[in-house]
Design a protein around this motif. Structure first.
Motif, PDB file in Angstrom:
ATOM      1  N   LYS A  19     -82.192  56.750 -72.714  1.00  6.80           N
ATOM      2  CA  LYS A  19     -81.599  57.630 -73.531  1.00  6.80           C
ATOM      3  C   LYS A  19     -80.176  58.333 -72.950  1.00  6.80           C
ATOM      4  CE  LYS A  19     -85.204  60.018 -75.695  1.00  6.80           C
ATOM      5  NZ  LYS A  19     -85.343  60.927 -76.799  1.00  6.80           N
ATOM      6  N   TYR A  22     -77.665  54.717 -73.177  1.00 10.94           N
ATOM      7  CA  TYR A  22     -77.360  55.380 -75.179  1.00 10.94           C
ATOM      8  C   TYR A  22     -76.702  56.420 -75.140  1.00 10.94           C
ATOM      9  CZ  TYR A  22     -78.021  53.186 -79.868  1.00 10.94           C
ATOM     10  OH  TYR A  22     -77.365  52.832 -80.640  1.00 10.94           O
ATOM     11  N   GLN A  26     -79.567  61.811 -79.282  1.00 13.80           N
ATOM     12  CA  GLN A  26     -80.780  61.009 -79.940  1.00 13.80           C
ATOM     13  C   GLN A  26     -82.108  61.857 -79.933  1.00 13.80           C
ATOM     14  OE1 GLN A  26     -80.650  59.580 -76.759  1.00 13.80           O
ATOM     15  NE2 GLN A  26     -78.972  58.436 -77.713  1.00 13.80           N
ATOM     16  N   THR A  33     -89.370  60.545 -75.463  1.00 21.60           N
ATOM     17  CA  THR A  33     -89.382  59.955 -74.727  1.00 21.60           C
ATOM     18  C   THR A  33     -90.534  58.959 -74.416  1.00 21.60           C
ATOM     19  OG1 THR A  33     -87.757  61.527 -73.739  1.00 21.60           O
ATOM     20  CG2 THR A  33     -87.987  60.316 -72.221  1.00 21.60           C
ATOM     21  N   LEU A  81     -83.506  52.626 -79.665  1.00 15.08           N
ATOM     22  CA  LEU A  81     -82.840  53.198 -79.937  1.00 15.08           C
ATOM     23  C   LEU A  81     -81.704  53.365 -81.344  1.00 15.08           C
ATOM     24  CD1 LEU A  81     -81.937  55.226 -76.871  1.00 15.08           C
ATOM     25  CD2 LEU A  81     -83.484  56.397 -79.004  1.00 15.08           C
TER      26      LEU A  81
END
Length: 92
Positions: A19, A22, A26, A33, A81
């Motif tokens: 996370k 990226y 999100q 997570t 993701l």
């Protein structure tokens, strides 16, 4: 019992790193997570065993807290993701 704890810790680490790497927002909390990281670890472990059928792939697939397993778990979480972003993308 310890394997489950190791997978949860690996999932937390992998999901948080994915996370952070990226781009974009999100969403999701700590549970999302962890789930993302655990699924990413499974995907990354599978990819590691397919790409590197030798010792590196085996080390990535066992779920232990090793550098190869964390790298493959993070890569798997980033892939998830990306796919999640494609599935949930809304057009304006």
């Amino acid at each position: 019992m310890w394997n489950i704890i190791a997978w949860i810790v690996l999932g937390l680490i992998a999901g948080a790193i994915a996370k952070a790497i990226y781009p974009g927002h999100q969403g999701g909390g700590i549970l999302a997570t962890i789930i993302l990281g655990i699924l990413g670890a499974l995907v990354g472990g599978w990819l590691g065993s397919v790409i590197f059928p030798g010792s590196a792939g085996a080390a990535a697939g066992v779920g232990a807290l090793t550098i190869p397993s964390i790298i493959f778990a993070v890569l798997g979480a980033i892939i998830l993701l990306f796919i999640w972003g494609l599935v949930t993308r809304r057009t304006a």
